[in-house]
Design a protein around this motif. Structure first.
Motif, short mmCIF file in Angstrom:
data_model
loop_
_atom_site.label_atom_id
_atom_site.label_comp_id
_atom_site.label_asym_id
_atom_site.label_seq_id
_atom_site.Cartn_x
_atom_site.Cartn_y
_atom_site.Cartn_z
N UNK A 5 12.77 51.03 -96.05
CA UNK A 5 12.14 50.55 -94.83
C UNK A 5 11.60 49.15 -95.10
N UNK A 6 11.53 48.35 -94.05
CA UNK A 6 11.12 46.95 -94.17
C UNK A 6 9.88 46.69 -93.34
N UNK A 7 8.95 45.97 -93.90
CA UNK A 7 7.76 45.51 -93.18
C UNK A 7 7.69 44.00 -93.30
N UNK A 8 7.60 43.32 -92.16
CA UNK A 8 7.55 41.86 -92.15
C UNK A 8 6.16 41.39 -91.77
N UNK A 9 5.64 40.41 -92.51
CA UNK A 9 4.28 39.92 -92.30
C UNK A 9 4.31 38.40 -92.18
N UNK A 10 3.40 37.88 -91.37
CA UNK A 10 3.21 36.43 -91.26
C UNK A 10 2.47 35.95 -92.51
N UNK A 11 2.94 34.88 -93.11
CA UNK A 11 2.35 34.34 -94.35
C UNK A 11 1.64 33.01 -94.05
N UNK A 12 0.45 32.87 -94.59
CA UNK A 12 -0.33 31.64 -94.47
C UNK A 12 -0.30 30.92 -95.83
N UNK A 13 0.67 30.05 -96.03
CA UNK A 13 0.87 29.39 -97.30
C UNK A 13 0.02 28.13 -97.41
N UNK A 14 -0.39 27.82 -98.62
CA UNK A 14 -1.06 26.55 -98.89
C UNK A 14 0.00 25.45 -98.99
N UNK A 15 -0.45 24.21 -99.04
CA UNK A 15 0.50 23.10 -99.14
C UNK A 15 1.31 23.18 -100.44
N UNK A 16 0.66 23.55 -101.55
CA UNK A 16 1.37 23.68 -102.82
C UNK A 16 2.42 24.79 -102.76
N UNK A 17 2.10 25.90 -102.10
CA UNK A 17 3.04 26.99 -101.98
C UNK A 17 4.22 26.62 -101.08
N UNK A 18 3.96 25.86 -100.03
CA UNK A 18 5.05 25.40 -99.17
C UNK A 18 6.01 24.50 -99.94
N UNK A 19 5.46 23.58 -100.73
CA UNK A 19 6.32 22.68 -101.52
C UNK A 19 7.17 23.48 -102.50
N UNK A 20 6.58 24.50 -103.11
CA UNK A 20 7.35 25.33 -104.05
C UNK A 20 8.45 26.10 -103.33
N UNK A 21 8.16 26.57 -102.12
CA UNK A 21 9.20 27.26 -101.33
C UNK A 21 10.33 26.30 -100.98
N UNK A 22 9.98 25.09 -100.57
CA UNK A 22 11.02 24.11 -100.23
C UNK A 22 11.88 23.77 -101.44
N UNK A 23 11.25 23.67 -102.60
CA UNK A 23 12.01 23.43 -103.82
C UNK A 23 12.96 24.59 -104.12
N UNK A 24 12.50 25.81 -103.89
CA UNK A 24 13.35 26.98 -104.13
C UNK A 24 14.52 27.01 -103.15
N UNK A 25 14.27 26.64 -101.90
CA UNK A 25 15.38 26.56 -100.94
C UNK A 25 16.45 25.58 -101.44
N UNK A 26 16.00 24.43 -101.93
CA UNK A 26 16.95 23.44 -102.44
C UNK A 26 17.65 23.91 -103.71
N UNK A 27 16.90 24.56 -104.62
CA UNK A 27 17.52 25.06 -105.84
C UNK A 27 18.52 26.17 -105.55
#
Length: 419
Positions: A5-27
């Motif tokens: 089963x799947x549960x989806x939640x809204x995430x409130x990321x900090x600026x550092x966490x957003x940058x790390x996510x963007x880097x992961x998307x690119x990697x």
């Protein structure tokens, strides 16, 4: 029986966490493209043989990949390997990922409890993620008490919002499907302006309830004209893309909210819901010809989202946590060959002329019964749904209950074309 089963939640990321996510998307995109190039080069030299290649071969020359979660990049390598193994024998290759057009998401696997929930101070809720550490989430739904976390997918929408979908593995009892229900059945005939026409009409909606995209169309056109006057790749260009993305996201959220509430009401009220099997994408491409003119209703078909509504119905009917589930509940799909609109619901006569969508009412030449196109189709679907359930519960192997909770005709295995 194990079930995910799947549960989806809204995430409130900090600026550092957003940058790390963007880097992961690119990697993730970098890993896919470089491994795909290696697969193609190896396939050309070895008669398109597929040999598994781990992303670790890229780490030595590209140390920046270590900034991302290793399981996320490993999932990319696994996904690419399966795609090449499927497409290479057909004479095809997977597509390369293009910046700005690929899906902005990645999946991390749960290993040694590295993905877990954590209660914060003041009622705040957090999800521990690899590399991201503590991510604040809006936990609007309860999580399964005995569920084991398997993986988590973090994604960024076009409007700039982040969501985390967590997959749990739970133990459930095997449902008993021996007795066919006799009451609380409903049949839905697809209707382009109304979403559907039902046999009993208890939950029918009006076209005014479904204007999610049309309500933003004028404003969307205005914002897109602004985008066309901007220089592609500039800061203003990307900011305007977010403005347009938020409009689309707003319409999509309104659509999902309406369909979720409607499907929940119907799943609580009915035991069995019968729908017809339709290829909505093909219907949107072809269109119809009326009064000598060709009309393409792709926008309308996409906006009312009947396919999404059927998916919501299927898993809500299947949900074991439904308090009203005192009987077996299923979504039944009739075979594609079943001509629900052409058959007389009284005597079974097939009127080929009723296939034309312009024929809204017709009279059966055999029994003289006068039919409304939609109501007659619902009546036929209801009878066919009962017939399918009776055949399936009697042991007919031509029908199956899919993991998605849909009772339908078994699909034949597709043959893979060889080079």
């Amino acid at each position: 029986m194990k079930q995910c089963v799947t549960r989806e939640f809204r995430a409130k990321l900090t600026d550092e966490q957003k940058i790390l996510c963007w880097k992961t998307f690119g990697n993730k995109r970098f890993t896919w493209n470089h491994l795909l190039d290696q697969y193609i080069q190896y396939g050309k030299a070895n008669n398109w043989e597929v040999k598994y290649n781990n992303y670790a071969s890229l780490l030595a020359a590209n140390p920046f990949l270590k900034e991302s979660d290793s399981t996320a990049l490993n999932n990319v390598a696994e996904e690419l390997y399966k795609a090449c193994k499927l497409l290479f024998p057909q004479g095809r290759t997977p597509n390369f990922k293009q910046k700005g057009k690929d899906r902005r998401s990645y999946t991390s696997n749960c290993i040694n409890n590295n993905i877990r929930f954590e209660e914060g101070v003041g009622g705040l809720n957090y999800l521990i993620m690899p590399k991201l550490k503590r991510v604040r989430i809006i936990k609007h739904r309860d999580i399964p008490a005995d569920g084991k976390i398997k993986r988590a997918t973090i994604k960024e929408t076009a409007g700039g919002n982040f969501y985390i979908a967590v997959v749990f593995e739970i133990e459930t009892e095997e449902p008993n499907y021996k007795d066919a229900p006799t009451g609380f059945m409903e049949a839905l005939d697809y209707s382009m302006p109304k979403l559907f026409v039902s046999y009993f009409g208890t939950f029918d909606v009006t076209p005014e309830d479904l204007r999610w995209y049309y309500d933003i169309e004028e404003k969307l056109a205005k914002e897109q004209r602004k985008l066309n006057r901007m220089k592609p790749g500039s800061k203003n260009y990307y900011e305007q893309l977010h403005v347009i993305g938020k409009l689309h996201e707003h319409a999509a959220n309104r659509r999902k909210d309406f369909l979720h509430k409607l499907s929940r009401k119907m799943a609580d009220y009915y035991d069995v819901i019968v729908v017809e099997t339709l290829d909505l994408q093909e219907m949107g491409k072809r269109g119809v010809r009326e009064d000598g003119k060709f009309y393409c209703y792709g926008k309308r078909i996409s906006d009312n989202a009947f396919g999404m509504f059927c998916r919501f119905l299927a898993y809500k009917l299947r949900d074991q946590n439904n308090k009203l589930r005192d009987q077996n509940k299923y979504l039944v799909k009739t075979p594609k060959t079943f001509a629900s609109t052409q058959l007389c619901s009284n005597c079974g006569y097939k009127n080929a002329a009723a296939k034309d969508v312009s024929v809204r009412k017709w009279t059966c030449p055999i029994c003289g019964e006068h039919h409304d196109r939609d109501k007659n189709s619902c009546n036929n679907l209801l009878k066919e749904g009962r017939n399918i359930i009776n055949r399936w519960t009697s042991g007919d192997s031509s029908f199956e209950l899919t993991p998605d909770g849909v009772l339908s005709e078994k699909k034949p295995h597709s043959k893979i074309k060889r080079r």
